[in-house]
Each structure stands twice: as C-alpha cells, then as structure tokens.
Design a protein around this motif. Structure first.
Motif, PDB file in Angstrom:
ATOM      1  N   VAL A 207       0.396  -1.292   0.000  1.00  0.00           N
ATOM      2  CA  VAL A 207       0.035   0.226  -0.193  1.00  0.00           C
ATOM      3  C   VAL A 207       0.881   1.224   0.599  1.00  0.00           C
ATOM      4  CG1 VAL A 207      -1.992   1.227   1.473  1.00  0.00           C
ATOM      5  CG2 VAL A 207      -1.877  -1.436   0.694  1.00  0.00           C
ATOM      6  N   ASP A 208       1.846   1.283   0.822  1.00  0.00           N
ATOM      7  CA  ASP A 208       2.907   2.316   0.638  1.00  0.00           C
ATOM      8  C   ASP A 208       3.637   2.391  -0.427  1.00  0.00           C
ATOM      9  OD1 ASP A 208       2.026   2.645   3.468  1.00  0.00           O
ATOM     10  OD2 ASP A 208       3.894   1.545   3.969  1.00  0.00           O
ATOM     11  N   LEU A 209       3.561   1.576  -1.846  1.00  0.00           N
ATOM     12  CA  LEU A 209       4.580   1.640  -2.361  1.00  0.00           C
ATOM     13  C   LEU A 209       4.123   1.883  -4.143  1.00  0.00           C
ATOM     14  CD1 LEU A 209       7.295  -1.572  -2.473  1.00  0.00           C
ATOM     15  CD2 LEU A 209       6.852   0.818  -1.530  1.00  0.00           C
ATOM     16  N   VAL A 210       2.089   1.256  -3.543  1.00  0.00           N
ATOM     17  CA  VAL A 210       1.858   1.698  -5.369  1.00  0.00           C
ATOM     18  C   VAL A 210       1.617   2.045  -6.204  1.00  0.00           C
ATOM     19  CG1 VAL A 210      -0.448   1.610  -4.435  1.00  0.00           C
ATOM     20  CG2 VAL A 210      -0.469  -0.433  -6.343  1.00  0.00           C
ATOM     21  N   ASP A 211       1.869   3.677  -5.598  1.00  0.00           N
ATOM     22  CA  ASP A 211       1.689   4.947  -6.695  1.00  0.00           C
ATOM     23  C   ASP A 211       3.121   5.297  -6.876  1.00  0.00           C
ATOM     24  OD1 ASP A 211      -1.142   5.074  -6.590  1.00  0.00           O
ATOM     25  OD2 ASP A 211      -0.943   5.523  -3.729  1.00  0.00           O
ATOM     26  N   ARG A 212       4.172   4.549  -5.991  1.00  0.00           N
ATOM     27  CA  ARG A 212       5.412   5.249  -6.719  1.00  0.00           C
ATOM     28  C   ARG A 212       5.610   4.905  -7.554  1.00  0.00           C
ATOM     29  NH1 ARG A 212       8.913   4.558  -0.838  1.00  0.00           N
ATOM     30  NH2 ARG A 212       7.032   5.215   0.367  1.00  0.00           N
ATOM     31  N   ASP A 213       6.922   5.858  -8.508  1.00  0.00           N
ATOM     32  CA  ASP A 213       7.335   5.568  -9.728  1.00  0.00           C
ATOM     33  C   ASP A 213       8.200   4.032  -8.939  1.00  0.00           C
ATOM     34  OD1 ASP A 213      10.200   5.719 -10.457  1.00  0.00           O
ATOM     35  OD2 ASP A 213       8.878   6.150 -12.141  1.00  0.00           O
ATOM     36  N   PHE A 214       8.898   3.337 -10.263  1.00  0.00           N
ATOM     37  CA  PHE A 214       9.339   2.134  -9.715  1.00  0.00           C
ATOM     38  C   PHE A 214      10.937   2.444  -9.123  1.00  0.00           C
ATOM     39  CE2 PHE A 214       7.209   0.131 -13.619  1.00  0.00           C
ATOM     40  CZ  PHE A 214       6.303  -0.372 -12.884  1.00  0.00           C
ATOM     41  N   ASP A 215      11.600   3.207  -9.725  1.00  0.00           N
ATOM     42  CA  ASP A 215      12.738   3.529  -8.987  1.00  0.00           C
ATOM     43  C   ASP A 215      12.603   3.688  -8.191  1.00  0.00           C
ATOM     44  OD1 ASP A 215      14.482   2.850 -10.989  1.00  0.00           O
ATOM     45  OD2 ASP A 215      13.923   4.925 -11.988  1.00  0.00           O
ATOM     46  N   ALA A 216      11.633   4.579  -7.255  1.00  0.00           N
ATOM     47  CA  ALA A 216      11.080   5.392  -5.721  1.00  0.00           C
ATOM     48  C   ALA A 216      11.084   4.124  -4.791  1.00  0.00           C
ATOM     49  CB  ALA A 216      10.697   5.720  -6.105  1.00  0.00           C
ATOM     50  N   ALA A 217      10.292   2.970  -5.300  1.00  0.00           N
ATOM     51  CA  ALA A 217      10.078   2.103  -4.791  1.00  0.00           C
ATOM     52  C   ALA A 217      11.349   1.293  -4.461  1.00  0.00           C
ATOM     53  CB  ALA A 217       9.086   1.115  -5.148  1.00  0.00           C
ATOM     54  N   ALA A 218      11.836   1.285  -5.312  1.00  0.00           N
ATOM     55  CA  ALA A 218      12.686   0.286  -4.858  1.00  0.00           C
ATOM     56  C   ALA A 218      13.983   0.531  -3.894  1.00  0.00           C
ATOM     57  CB  ALA A 218      13.459  -0.242  -6.227  1.00  0.00           C
ATOM     58  N   GLU A 219      13.860   2.099  -4.051  1.00  0.00           N
ATOM     59  CA  GLU A 219      15.316   3.219  -3.614  1.00  0.00           C
ATOM     60  C   GLU A 219      14.395   2.399  -1.853  1.00  0.00           C
ATOM     61  OE1 GLU A 219      14.484   7.055  -3.606  1.00  0.00           O
ATOM     62  OE2 GLU A 219      15.988   7.211  -5.839  1.00  0.00           O
ATOM     63  N   GLY A 220      13.291   2.570  -1.265  1.00  0.00           N
ATOM     64  CA  GLY A 220      12.971   1.877  -0.319  1.00  0.00           C
ATOM     65  C   GLY A 220      13.496   0.383   0.541  1.00  0.00           C
ATOM     66  N   PHE A 221      13.707  -0.489  -0.177  1.00  0.00           N
ATOM     67  CA  PHE A 221      14.106  -1.840   0.261  1.00  0.00           C
ATOM     68  C   PHE A 221      15.083  -2.072   1.119  1.00  0.00           C
ATOM     69  CE2 PHE A 221      11.968  -2.462  -5.001  1.00  0.00           C
ATOM     70  CZ  PHE A 221      10.997  -2.384  -3.802  1.00  0.00           C
ATOM     71  N   PRO A 222      15.239  -2.812   1.969  1.00  0.00           N
ATOM     72  CA  PRO A 222      16.297  -3.117   2.935  1.00  0.00           C
ATOM     73  C   PRO A 222      17.321  -3.696   1.983  1.00  0.00           C
ATOM     74  CG  PRO A 222      14.260  -4.558   2.848  1.00  0.00           C
ATOM     75  CD  PRO A 222      13.956  -3.617   2.178  1.00  0.00           C
ATOM     76  N   SER A 223      19.086  -2.649   2.081  1.00  0.00           N
ATOM     77  CA  SER A 223      19.833  -3.621   1.421  1.00  0.00           C
ATOM     78  C   SER A 223      20.864  -4.126   2.345  1.00  0.00           C
ATOM     79  CB  SER A 223      20.588  -2.873   0.721  1.00  0.00           C
ATOM     80  OG  SER A 223      20.687  -1.164   1.534  1.00  0.00           O
ATOM     81  N   GLU A 224      21.130  -3.704   3.650  1.00  0.00           N
ATOM     82  CA  GLU A 224      22.061  -4.275   4.470  1.00  0.00           C
ATOM     83  C   GLU A 224      21.771  -5.553   4.643  1.00  0.00           C
ATOM     84  OE1 GLU A 224      23.012  -3.707   9.188  1.00  0.00           O
ATOM     85  OE2 GLU A 224      22.334  -2.269   8.530  1.00  0.00           O
ATOM     86  N   GLY A 225      22.424  -6.367   4.228  1.00  0.00           N
ATOM     87  CA  GLY A 225      22.483  -8.044   4.489  1.00  0.00           C
ATOM     88  C   GLY A 225      21.979  -8.906   3.984  1.00  0.00           C
ATOM     89  N   ALA A 226      21.440  -7.701   2.288  1.00  0.00           N
ATOM     90  CA  ALA A 226      20.332  -9.055   1.343  1.00  0.00           C
ATOM     91  C   ALA A 226      21.588  -7.997   0.381  1.00  0.00           C
ATOM     92  CB  ALA A 226      19.484  -7.963   1.428  1.00  0.00           C
ATOM     93  N   VAL A 227      20.466  -8.597  -1.128  1.00  0.00           N
ATOM     94  CA  VAL A 227      21.554  -8.375  -2.283  1.00  0.00           C
ATOM     95  C   VAL A 227      19.943  -8.761  -3.232  1.00  0.00           C
ATOM     96  CG1 VAL A 227      22.563  -8.729  -4.438  1.00  0.00           C
ATOM     97  CG2 VAL A 227      22.965  -9.933  -1.883  1.00  0.00           C
ATOM     98  N   LEU A 228      19.824  -7.139  -4.087  1.00  0.00           N
ATOM     99  CA  LEU A 228      18.471  -6.671  -4.757  1.00  0.00           C
ATOM    100  C   LEU A 228      19.195  -7.606  -6.176  1.00  0.00           C
ATOM    101  CD1 LEU A 228      15.811  -5.983  -4.258  1.00  0.00           C
ATOM    102  CD2 LEU A 228      16.472  -3.874  -4.276  1.00  0.00           C
ATOM    103  N   PHE A 229      18.002  -8.554  -6.798  1.00  0.00           N
ATOM    104  CA  PHE A 229      18.132  -8.122  -8.151  1.00  0.00           C
ATOM    105  C   PHE A 229      17.251  -7.613  -8.944  1.00  0.00           C
ATOM    106  CE2 PHE A 229      20.455 -11.669  -6.126  1.00  0.00           C
ATOM    107  CZ  PHE A 229      21.939 -12.067  -6.825  1.00  0.00           C
ATOM    108  N   THR A 230      17.554  -7.458 -10.537  1.00  0.00           N
ATOM    109  CA  THR A 230      16.732  -6.601 -11.020  1.00  0.00           C
ATOM    110  C   THR A 230      16.408  -7.850 -12.379  1.00  0.00           C
ATOM    111  OG1 THR A 230      16.222  -4.540 -10.723  1.00  0.00           O
ATOM    112  CG2 THR A 230      15.810  -4.718 -12.151  1.00  0.00           C
ATOM    113  N   ASN A 231      15.094  -8.668 -12.526  1.00  0.00           N
ATOM    114  CA  ASN A 231      14.720  -9.316 -14.040  1.00  0.00           C
ATOM    115  C   ASN A 231      14.800  -8.984 -14.788  1.00  0.00           C
ATOM    116  OD1 ASN A 231      14.118 -11.227 -15.692  1.00  0.00           O
ATOM    117  ND2 ASN A 231      11.988 -11.744 -15.105  1.00  0.00           N
TER     118      ASN A 231
END
Length: 281
Positions: A90-114
């Motif tokens: 609900v917090d992400l659905v109105d955001r731009d894709f790139d803006a939404a991705a910026e809020g994803f947790p990055s510490e201790g994790a890896v983010l992949f894009t298909n």
C-alpha cells in the motif's frame, strides 16, 4: 538348421522301473554321483542367495525415504524474517518503480532486477519491473537457477540459508492503474490460515478502513481472501493467496507446513470477473 539324427547305437533304452523316469517329464537324464548332485545343489542355493541379496538392496534403495525435515528454522524465526523484510504494498503502489526500489532494505541482502520481466497484469497496456531480494550473499549464477527452476533449483539447506525473508516483487502500471504483487515462502508456519492472517496484518490490510469481500478457495485450490482498503478517499483492492509449498514444488524434505504466499495490491478492481471463489464451509 536340421538336427542331427542319432545313430542307432546312440539310442538309450528306457527303464520304466528306474527312479529317473517320471511321466510328466520323461526321463532322459543320466544318474549322477551323490557328490556331484550335492555340489550342484550348493551352487543353486548360492545363486539364489546372491540374487536375493541383490534384489533386497535394489528394493531397499528404491523404497527408502528419509522423512526427516531438513529445515531447522523455527516459526518465530521465519515470521520475524517476513515481518522485517517484506515490503508494504500500500505504501509502494503509487510510487515510481525506481523510487519504490530505493526503500527496499539493502543491509545484509542482495537485490536483483529481472531485465526480461513480462507483466502478467490483467491490464493489457501495463508494463513493469520485477525485483528479487535475497538475504545474505548471492551472485548472478545463484539467481539464474531461480529463473531456470524456481525453488526446485535449490537444496533444503540453500532454501533455509538464502530464502528466509526473501521475496519477489512485480511492479506493473498501465492505463487502468498500478498493480504490485509480492510473493514469498515461509518454510515453517503455524498453518496456512494463521500465516495469511499474519501476512494481512504485516501488509496493513486489517483494521479500520479494510473490508474483506470474499474468502475461500479458488479454482486452482489456493486459499484466498480479498477485499478493499480505504485510505483518504482512495480505494485499494487487495488479494492474498496461499498454498502448501509441497503442493507446488518438489524439493524433498521440506516440512508440510511450509507455505507459498502472494499478496496483490492495486489501484483498480483487478479481481471482479476473475476467479470464482468458493466460500469457506
């Protein structure tokens, strides 16, 4: 080939009184010494024993199954990972894709894009982006296995080490509006119903402003619940679906209470006219 006809001297007279003659089988064998008969008997017994042992090991190997579950994570650990890692749609659905991705947790994790993602949104005009978050360390070859064989490409230990708290997020947008969908696996749950309720709470799809419009089973056997959420005169449509992991994937030694779930949130009504939901009896 014509069999050689024996010469008269090669014929052997039949002694009807001999113990070697039997009505059902004739009596053409010559008498053997007791020692030779015993030797033949031992060979036959040894052969039967050898075949029996071989068959035993073959049958045992084929039928043996280790029912021991290879997941040591507790339900508390898997629940904590989901609550910490899963994005709130609900917090992400109105955001731009790139803006939404910026809020994803990055510490201790890896983010992949298909980069080859194709939207399966009911909106034919929609385009999208898919991202996968993997806790811990993972490289391109590791995630390539996911696209080649999904969760079936990994061992139970790999699933436990790398997919506790992982998720796959599809972000799509078209003429009808936005539709975001997150999918994840909980390898040790209390049960499907409880996990769905916890998932709904984590996604803030409970409480004031939330209405459940349908709940039950869809035509594919998934347990589903769907509804609406009103936020400042905006209506969000949502749906949660779940099934047992072992009903979809074939990874051995995964407990039966492992659950595969998805949550979809959209700015438009994406489920009316879709799957018919059989109400809970």
């Amino acid at each position: 080939m014509t069999a050689k006809k024996p010469a008269p001297e090669e014929y052997r007279a039949l002694d009807y009184q001999s113990d070697l003659y039997h009505i059902r089988g004739g009596g053409t064998s010559q008498s053997r010494s007791p020692l030779l008969t015993a030797a033949y008997g031992l060979i036959v017994v040894a052969g039967i024993a050898f075949i029996t042992v071989i068959l035993y090991y073959i049958i045992t190997t084929l039928s043996y199954t280790d029912d021991t579950n290879h997941i040591s994570l507790s339900a508390e650990q898997t629940r904590a990972a989901a609550d910490t890692r899963l994005p709130k749609l609900v917090d992400l659905v109105d955001r731009d894709f790139d803006a939404a991705a910026e809020g994803f947790p990055s510490e201790g994790a890896v983010l992949f894009t298909n980069d080859h993602y194709r939207s399966d949104s009911p909106d034919a005009t929609a385009t999208g982006r898919e991202v996968i978050l993997i806790p811990g360390t993972a490289d391109d070859s590791f995630i390539a296995r996911y696209y080649a064989g999904n969760y079936n490409a990994y061992t139970p230990q790999e699933l436990q080490d790398h997919f506790n708290g992982s998720w796959v997020l599809d972000m799509t947008r078209g003429d009808l509006g936005s539709l975001f969908k997150v999918r994840y696996v909980n390898l040790n749950t209390v049960g499907i119903t409880d996990e769905m309720a916890l998932f709904a709470a984590q996604q803030e799809l409970t409480g004031n402003g939330v209405t459940v419009t349908a709940q039950g089973t869809d035509p594919r056997g998934n347990t589903v619940m769907q509804g609406k959420k009103e936020v400042e005169e905006r209506t969000y449509y949502w749906k949660i679906a779940a099934c047992r992991f072992n009903e979809v994937y074939t990874v051995k030694k995964i407990p039966d209470n492992a659950v595969y779930l998805s949550c979809t949130v959209a700015t438009y009504d994406f489920y009316t006219g879709g799957d018919e939901i059989t109400p809970v009896q």
